[in-house]
Scaffold this motif. Structure first.
Motif, PDB file in Angstrom:
ATOM      1  N   HIS A   1      47.647 -26.897 100.954  1.00 59.86           N
ATOM      2  CA  HIS A   1      47.418 -28.078 100.090  1.00 59.86           C
ATOM      3  C   HIS A   1      45.798 -28.634 100.750  1.00 59.86           C
ATOM      4  CE1 HIS A   1      46.969 -31.692  98.888  1.00 59.86           C
ATOM      5  NE2 HIS A   1      47.044 -32.509  99.885  1.00 59.86           N
ATOM      6  N   GLN A   2      44.340 -28.528  99.500  1.00 62.05           N
ATOM      7  CA  GLN A   2      43.762 -28.567  99.741  1.00 62.05           C
ATOM      8  C   GLN A   2      43.285 -29.768  98.938  1.00 62.05           C
ATOM      9  OE1 GLN A   2      41.910 -25.001  98.682  1.00 62.05           O
ATOM     10  NE2 GLN A   2      42.061 -23.759 100.457  1.00 62.05           N
ATOM     11  N   GLY A   3      44.105 -30.631  98.823  1.00 59.20           N
ATOM     12  CA  GLY A   3      43.678 -31.960  97.622  1.00 59.20           C
ATOM     13  C   GLY A   3      43.158 -32.953  98.371  1.00 59.20           C
ATOM     14  N   ALA A   4      42.374 -33.345  97.419  1.00 62.69           N
ATOM     15  CA  ALA A   4      42.018 -34.519  98.736  1.00 62.69           C
ATOM     16  C   ALA A   4      42.317 -35.756  98.674  1.00 62.69           C
ATOM     17  CB  ALA A   4      40.678 -35.441  97.782  1.00 62.69           C
ATOM     18  N   LYS A   5      43.402 -36.368  97.695  1.00 60.57           N
ATOM     19  CA  LYS A   5      44.301 -37.239  97.801  1.00 60.57           C
ATOM     20  C   LYS A   5      45.301 -36.861  98.815  1.00 60.57           C
ATOM     21  CE  LYS A   5      42.094 -39.613  94.054  1.00 60.57           C
ATOM     22  NZ  LYS A   5      42.407 -39.838  92.012  1.00 60.57           N
ATOM     23  N   GLU A   6      46.267 -37.036  99.207  1.00 58.72           N
ATOM     24  CA  GLU A   6      47.560 -36.915  99.765  1.00 58.72           C
ATOM     25  C   GLU A   6      49.204 -37.433  98.977  1.00 58.72           C
ATOM     26  OE1 GLU A   6      47.269 -39.709 103.330  1.00 58.72           O
ATOM     27  OE2 GLU A   6      46.690 -38.071 104.741  1.00 58.72           O
ATOM     28  N   HIS A   7      48.567 -37.545  98.397  1.00 60.21           N
ATOM     29  CA  HIS A   7      49.721 -37.790  97.183  1.00 60.21           C
ATOM     30  C   HIS A   7      49.283 -36.518  96.313  1.00 60.21           C
ATOM     31  CE1 HIS A   7      51.169 -41.411  97.947  1.00 60.21           C
ATOM     32  NE2 HIS A   7      49.868 -42.533  98.489  1.00 60.21           N
ATOM     33  N   ASP A   8      48.292 -35.652  95.947  1.00 57.64           N
ATOM     34  CA  ASP A   8      48.856 -34.846  95.274  1.00 57.64           C
ATOM     35  C   ASP A   8      49.498 -33.353  95.658  1.00 57.64           C
ATOM     36  OD1 ASP A   8      46.585 -36.429  93.689  1.00 57.64           O
ATOM     37  OD2 ASP A   8      44.644 -34.584  95.112  1.00 57.64           O
ATOM     38  N   GLY A   9      50.046 -32.836  94.893  1.00 63.50           N
ATOM     39  CA  GLY A   9      50.360 -31.658  95.265  1.00 63.50           C
ATOM     40  C   GLY A   9      49.973 -30.586  95.627  1.00 63.50           C
ATOM     41  N   PRO A  10      50.515 -29.852  95.981  1.00 61.84           N
ATOM     42  CA  PRO A  10      49.943 -28.295  96.471  1.00 61.84           C
ATOM     43  C   PRO A  10      49.217 -27.334  96.279  1.00 61.84           C
ATOM     44  CG  PRO A  10      52.208 -27.984  96.168  1.00 61.84           C
ATOM     45  CD  PRO A  10      52.676 -29.131  95.898  1.00 61.84           C
ATOM     46  N   THR A  11      47.724 -27.373  96.276  1.00 63.64           N
ATOM     47  CA  THR A  11      46.967 -26.495  96.289  1.00 63.64           C
ATOM     48  C   THR A  11      48.078 -24.801  96.102  1.00 63.64           C
ATOM     49  OG1 THR A  11      45.397 -27.587  97.212  1.00 63.64           O
ATOM     50  CG2 THR A  11      44.621 -25.469  96.511  1.00 63.64           C
TER      51      THR A  11
END
Length: 340
Positions: free
Chosen positions: A287-297
């Motif tokens: 997971h490299q997303g800036a937002k914690e609610h984003d799904g996995p990279t």
């Protein structure tokens, strides 16, 4: 007498591979000379699809990695999220999760045995295994106050058991029936003559192809590695799970620290593994997303069936045509998991 080679198609619709698989068997009379495979019929690209949705929607997809083992897929995904969140489940929660997982393994083994007995033409085995499988389904349906898919969520506690002492008694009765069925299989001479010595796989072969756990590997390490030993290994696994759950039920206490699921996941990388009915299911999550609610990279799944499928040409070559279907059924492949 000279014979001509014949090419026979087995599949793609199979009653014992949990998804489409086509095998082209090149036969010389009753002997299988070589095998070619066609897979990919059930390709869904689960890992890629999970990167396009949020964490909560990804849970639904995780349950479909192996459609026959939705709890295993859900649990391995939830544990990966909790590792990124830095959260450790309590002993009570882990115990509830292990009980739900073990009952799913038992359910899978017994219904596999019903299909396998039908292929063998063993009507007594089919009737007895079907009855035990229905009894297990009844126990599972009354086991929890809320179904596992409802409470098996990140950082959420388990629901309470329904009448735990009665459930423990029922599980012991089912385990006694399973034990009797195991003894019947081990002593059935006709079944042994039909299944002994065919479809042998050594532990070294399996490990070289990436098989790290499961009843197929257990049968090869502790017995002859043939069809009969795989049958015994699966029943032994189911018996062990039933007895373990019956013991855990009597000691189980409800976790009082239940709170809503947490879906905020910080960036990071982790992996998780659970023991499904066919072996270990592993997920690697980035997971490299800036937002914690984003799904996995990126999310990579690894199931136990794919290495076994790769062994099929080598395993079936040299076998009798009448044994090919029995050998294939003994592996309990989940093609939906293999094709992803």
């Amino acid at each position: 007498m000279a014979t001509e080679l014949a090419v026979l198609s087995l599949g793609p619709l199979q009653p014992f591979t949990a998804g489409p698989l086509r095998l082209f068997l090149v036969c010389d009379g009753e002997q299988v000379c070589s095998v070619q495979m066609e897979t990919g019929y059930a390709h869904r690209n689960i890992g890629q699809a999970m990167t396009l949705v949020d964490w909560q929607q990804g849970l639904i997809l995780a349950r479909h990695f192996d459609p026959l083992a939705p709890i295993a897929g859900q649990l391995v995904y939830v544990r990966a999220l909790e590792q990124l969140q830095g959260w450790q489940a309590s002993v009570q929660i882990e115990q509830s999760r292990e009980m739900a997982l073990a009952l799913e393994r038992v359910h899978n083994v017994l219904w596999w045995l019903v299909r396998f007995a039908r292929i063998l033409g063993e009507m007594v085995l089919q009737h007895r295994s079907s009855q035990i499988a229905r009894n297990v389904m009844e126990v599972i349906s009354l086991f929890w106050r809320e179904a596992p898919e409802k409470w098996l969520l990140p950082q959420r506690g388990a629901t309470a058991l329904v009448n735990s002492q009665q459930r423990a008694t029922e599980l012991r009765r089912v385990s006694d029936d399973t034990d009797a069925l195991l003894r019947y299989v081990e002593r059935n001479r006709a079944m042994m003559l039909r299944t002994r010595g065919i479809g042998r796989l050594s532990g070294e072969q399996l490990k070289q192809c990436g098989v790290i756990s499961g009843p197929v590997l257990s049968a090869s390490e502790h017995d002859g590695g043939d069809v009969h030993s795989r049958l015994v290994a699966r029943l032994s696994m189911a018996l062990h799970d039933l007895r373990s759950v019956a013991e855990m039920v009597t000691l189980h206490t409800t976790d009082t620290s239940v709170h809503p699921a947490v879906w905020e996941v910080p960036p990071g990388e982790t992996s998780s593994v659970v023991d499904g009915p066919r072996g270990s299911i592993t997920v690697r999550l980035i997971h490299q997303g800036a937002k914690e609610h984003d799904g996995p990279t990126q999310i990579l799944w690894r199931g136990p069936s794919a290495p076994l499928v790769a062994l099929l040409p080598e395993l079936l070559a040299g076998q009798k045509l009448a044994d090919a279907q029995v050998i294939l059924a003994s592996l309990d492949l989940a093609m939906a998991e293999v094709d992803g």
